[in-house]
Enzyme design. Structure first.
Site, mmCIF file in Angstrom:
data_model
loop_
_atom_site.group_PDB
_atom_site.id
_atom_site.type_symbol
_atom_site.label_atom_id
_atom_site.label_comp_id
_atom_site.label_asym_id
_atom_site.label_seq_id
_atom_site.Cartn_x
_atom_site.Cartn_y
_atom_site.Cartn_z
ATOM 1 N N ARG A 195 -16.681 5.745 2.496
ATOM 2 C CA ARG A 195 -17.357 7.067 2.246
ATOM 3 C C ARG A 195 -17.186 7.623 0.835
ATOM 4 O O ARG A 195 -18.259 8.619 0.608
ATOM 5 C CB ARG A 195 -16.122 7.823 3.157
ATOM 6 C CG ARG A 195 -16.372 9.309 3.189
ATOM 7 C CD ARG A 195 -15.184 9.868 4.009
ATOM 8 N NE ARG A 195 -13.717 9.544 3.841
ATOM 9 C CZ ARG A 195 -13.324 10.171 2.516
ATOM 10 N NH1 ARG A 195 -13.680 10.879 1.718
ATOM 11 N NH2 ARG A 195 -12.003 9.502 2.205
ATOM 12 N N HIS B 241 0.779 -1.211 -0.091
ATOM 13 C CA HIS B 241 -0.057 -0.059 -0.122
ATOM 14 C C HIS B 241 0.938 1.267 -0.191
ATOM 15 O O HIS B 241 1.503 1.696 1.118
ATOM 16 C CB HIS B 241 -0.941 0.098 1.199
ATOM 17 C CG HIS B 241 -1.892 0.875 1.161
ATOM 18 N ND1 HIS B 241 -3.041 1.099 0.292
ATOM 19 C CD2 HIS B 241 -2.166 2.309 1.920
ATOM 20 C CE1 HIS B 241 -3.977 2.219 0.539
ATOM 21 N NE2 HIS B 241 -3.109 2.958 1.160
ATOM 22 N N GLU C 201 -10.557 3.003 8.672
ATOM 23 C CA GLU C 201 -9.208 3.623 9.170
ATOM 24 C C GLU C 201 -9.481 4.547 10.544
ATOM 25 O O GLU C 201 -8.686 4.596 11.163
ATOM 26 C CB GLU C 201 -8.500 4.374 8.037
ATOM 27 C CG GLU C 201 -7.244 4.867 8.323
ATOM 28 C CD GLU C 201 -6.602 5.752 7.306
ATOM 29 O OE1 GLU C 201 -7.059 5.571 6.071
ATOM 30 O OE2 GLU C 201 -5.271 6.000 7.433
ATOM 31 N N ARG D 5 -4.928 15.564 6.556
ATOM 32 C CA ARG D 5 -5.666 15.171 5.139
ATOM 33 C C ARG D 5 -5.820 16.720 4.305
ATOM 34 O O ARG D 5 -5.376 16.767 2.952
ATOM 35 C CB ARG D 5 -7.146 14.571 5.108
ATOM 36 C CG ARG D 5 -7.360 14.204 3.783
ATOM 37 C CD ARG D 5 -8.853 13.270 3.868
ATOM 38 N NE ARG D 5 -9.879 14.270 4.083
ATOM 39 C CZ ARG D 5 -11.234 14.272 3.815
ATOM 40 N NH1 ARG D 5 -11.567 12.916 3.338
ATOM 41 N NH2 ARG D 5 -11.958 15.058 4.032
ATOM 42 N N GLN E 277 2.699 11.210 -1.799
ATOM 43 C CA GLN E 277 2.658 11.846 -0.626
ATOM 44 C C GLN E 277 4.219 11.697 -0.143
ATOM 45 O O GLN E 277 4.281 12.339 1.055
ATOM 46 C CB GLN E 277 1.857 10.767 0.270
ATOM 47 C CG GLN E 277 0.265 11.133 -0.231
ATOM 48 C CD GLN E 277 -0.327 10.363 0.830
ATOM 49 O OE1 GLN E 277 -0.148 9.872 1.681
ATOM 50 N NE2 GLN E 277 -2.159 10.205 0.339
ATOM 51 N N HIS F 3 0.988 5.555 -1.605
ATOM 52 C CA HIS F 3 0.515 6.697 -2.276
ATOM 53 C C HIS F 3 1.948 7.617 -2.777
ATOM 54 O O HIS F 3 2.192 8.279 -1.683
ATOM 55 C CB HIS F 3 -0.458 7.636 -1.481
ATOM 56 C CG HIS F 3 -1.536 6.775 -0.714
ATOM 57 N ND1 HIS F 3 -2.551 6.725 -1.717
ATOM 58 C CD2 HIS F 3 -2.078 6.681 0.421
ATOM 59 C CE1 HIS F 3 -3.475 5.815 -0.720
ATOM 60 N NE2 HIS F 3 -3.004 5.840 0.402
ATOM 61 N N ASP G 148 2.567 3.250 2.803
ATOM 62 C CA ASP G 148 1.234 4.391 2.795
ATOM 63 C C ASP G 148 1.743 5.541 2.758
ATOM 64 O O ASP G 148 1.946 6.051 1.617
ATOM 65 C CB ASP G 148 0.552 4.236 4.231
ATOM 66 C CG ASP G 148 -0.998 4.591 4.207
ATOM 67 O OD1 ASP G 148 -1.546 5.289 3.302
ATOM 68 O OD2 ASP G 148 -1.975 4.583 4.954
ATOM 69 N N HIS H 156 -5.839 -1.094 6.344
ATOM 70 C CA HIS H 156 -6.335 -0.523 7.595
ATOM 71 C C HIS H 156 -6.955 -1.439 8.466
ATOM 72 O O HIS H 156 -6.424 -2.358 9.176
ATOM 73 C CB HIS H 156 -6.577 0.983 7.647
ATOM 74 C CG HIS H 156 -5.762 1.956 6.823
ATOM 75 N ND1 HIS H 156 -4.524 2.022 7.349
ATOM 76 C CD2 HIS H 156 -5.963 2.569 5.962
ATOM 77 C CE1 HIS H 156 -3.978 2.988 6.527
ATOM 78 N NE2 HIS H 156 -4.968 3.422 5.785
#
Ligand SMILES: [Zn+2]
Length: 492
Positions: A230, A68, A257, A94, A73, A70, A342, A291
């Site tokens: 979500r 996992h 999460e 976030r 980031q 991203h 992550d 998660h």
């Protein structure tokens, strides 16, 4: 039976110790063909005319799989370690992440990804699952090629030499009864038809890539990633997961999460995220829940019944204040756990492995919490804990399985073990490195899992091709220089 090969095209790698079948063995060679596949693990006396590469003072282990990531980031590292509100949290972080995500050009995405992947390679990671959600221009306008940014990430992985599962994210909305957030404009594909059309186009483009080494499908491939309950309404979720089932694609999804995500799901659907996924028949052996922290005791058998996996990301979860993955409960129920770096607050999959255990020690005031039999993945997997001399370190073997075998299964990567027929994906560690010096073969895995310094990683090989030699990557200087320039431009 492994294919027969002309001996001059066959390479025998000769480390002092080789990790195979759940133990370190000496006097063994890893024999690979020109296509980067392992033909066999043989005794040195069995060698014939193979080209020999001696790796003195080295132990060889299967390459790790980061399930996992991203990648973009990586630009946030060190930029978010202060308080922005009365109480800082995942949600305030976030907003800071969005402010970076809205400013990156396609070339910036490439440079940031290359930096993240370079750091992974230097740590012994040979394959990555990239949960990619940047699709459009900063204003939300689609690029001429709707997969431009996905391809920039894939190009970065290819240039660094890592295998990549491009887990293309479906993101439809800010949340249940939530106003659209303009900072999410780069992620949004409102309907499942648009998402699936773009996904299929990406699959075609990735398959069509010509590569000098190995099969293209083993180097880069595509999976689905509905972002979360979500961000994706139920109808949309059903359609994309049906598509995954029909085309046998991996599915990754952020699940539970944060407590707020769980309560919003209960409000919208009358069920928790895991209950929703199970009752809708959306869990399967192709599914990885990333998660899966805030789950009820009932949720854990649901994963087990369906064959779904869990991906824990402990260094990110502690950085964001997410909570602790109940990995002991998952393992007790034979739910395999894999690992991801992550947000890249830190890139060191062995640190994620040890934190998986350490967080539980702090919570339970116990030691060796994960010393239970790890669920083995697939036929032919080694007995995970057949450690020599009856040594008591099965915790290390459980954690190392999470970083290798389980990760490979989660993202559909070759590798994960050093066995005939597998990809020749491995890394070596210097047995004289101060962080592990003095370990015996029986202690070595525990020394590596709990104590290895990054500087001890010396060679990293993917598909038989050296990516890192003597602790250095071939394009390291250029990648770092470009990334320094990007950070100056982004943050001043
Ligand atoms: Zn994530």
């Amino acid at each position: 039976m492994p294919p027969t090969e002309k001996s001059e095209s066959v390479i025998a790698w000769l480390p002092d110790l080789l990790y195979t079948g759940g133990r370190f063995e000496s006097g063994r060679a890893l024999i690979c063909n020109a296509a980067g596949q392992i033909l066999k693990v043989a005794g040195v006396a069995e060698l014939r005319g193979e080209k020999r590469i001696r790796l003195a003072k080295r132990a060889m282990l299967p390459g790790m799989v980061n399930a996992h990531s991203h990648a973009f980031q990586r630009v946030l590292r060190g930029r978010t370690e202060y308080r922005t509100a009365d109480k800082d949290s995942f949600w305030t972080w976030r907003e800071m992440m969005y402010s970076a995500a809205t400013r990156l050009t396609p070339e910036d995405v490439y440079d940031a990804s290359r930096m993240a992947f370079l750091e992974m390679a230097l740590h012994g990671i040979t394959a990555v699952g990239e949960f990619h959600y940047l699709h459009h221009g900063p204003d939300g306008e689609a690029y001429d090629d709707p997969n431009l940014l996905s391809k920039e990430v894939a190009r970065a992985a290819g240039d660094v030499g890592l295998r990549i599962a491009l887990l293309r994210v479906a993101y439809a909305r800010a949340g249940f009864q939530t106003e659209p957030n303009p900072k999410q404009a780069r992620f949004i594909e409102r309907d499942s038809q648009t998402y699936l059309r773009n996904l299929e186009r990406l699959i075609g483009d990735v398959r069509g890539r010509a590569l000098p080494h190995g099969r293209a499908s083993d180097t880069a491939w595509v999976g689905l990633a509905p972002h979360s309950v979500r961000a994706v309404p139920l109808d949309y979720l059903r359609e994309v997961i049906t598509h995954a089932r029909q085309h046998d694609l991996r599915v990754h999804m952020h699940v539970a999460e944060q407590p707020a995500e769980v309560s919003a799901c209960v409000e919208e659907h009358g069920r928790t995220p895991v209950a929703l996924l199970e009752t809708e028949g959306l869990l399967s052996e192709r599914f990885t829940a990333v998660h899966a922290i805030h789950v009820t005791p009932k949720a854990i058998p649901a994963f087990a019944r369906s064959g779904a996996m869990v991906c824990a990301c402990p260094t990110t979860e502690r950085n964001l204040g997410d909570g602790v993955v109940p990995a002991d409960e998952y393992l007790k129920h034979d739910v395999p756990v894999c690992l991801g770096t992550d947000s890249h607050a830190q890139i060191d999959l062995l640190e994620d492995a040890r934190e998986l255990e350490y967080h539980l020690r702090l919570q339970k005031l116990e030691r060796a919490v994960l010393s239970v039999r790890s669920p083995t993945v697939g036929k032919g997997s080694p007995p995970a804990h057949a450690l020599p001399n009856g040594r008591a370190s099965d915790t290390a073997a459980v954690l190392f399985d999470c970083a290798t075998i389980n990760g490979a299964r989660s993202i559909g990567a070759p590798g994960g073990t050093l066995e005939p027929g597998q990809a020749a994906d491995f890394f070596t560690v210097d047995l004289d490195d101060p962080s592990i010096a003095g370990a015996s073969p029986g202690d070595l895995l525990a020394s590596i899992v709990f104590s290895l310094s990054r500087a001890a990683v010396r060679e990293v090989v993917v598909g038989g091709r050296p990516v890192v030699s003597e602790g250095q990557h071939l394009i390291q200087e250029e990648v770092v220089e470009r990334f320094n320039e990007l950070q100056k431009r982004l943050w001043g």
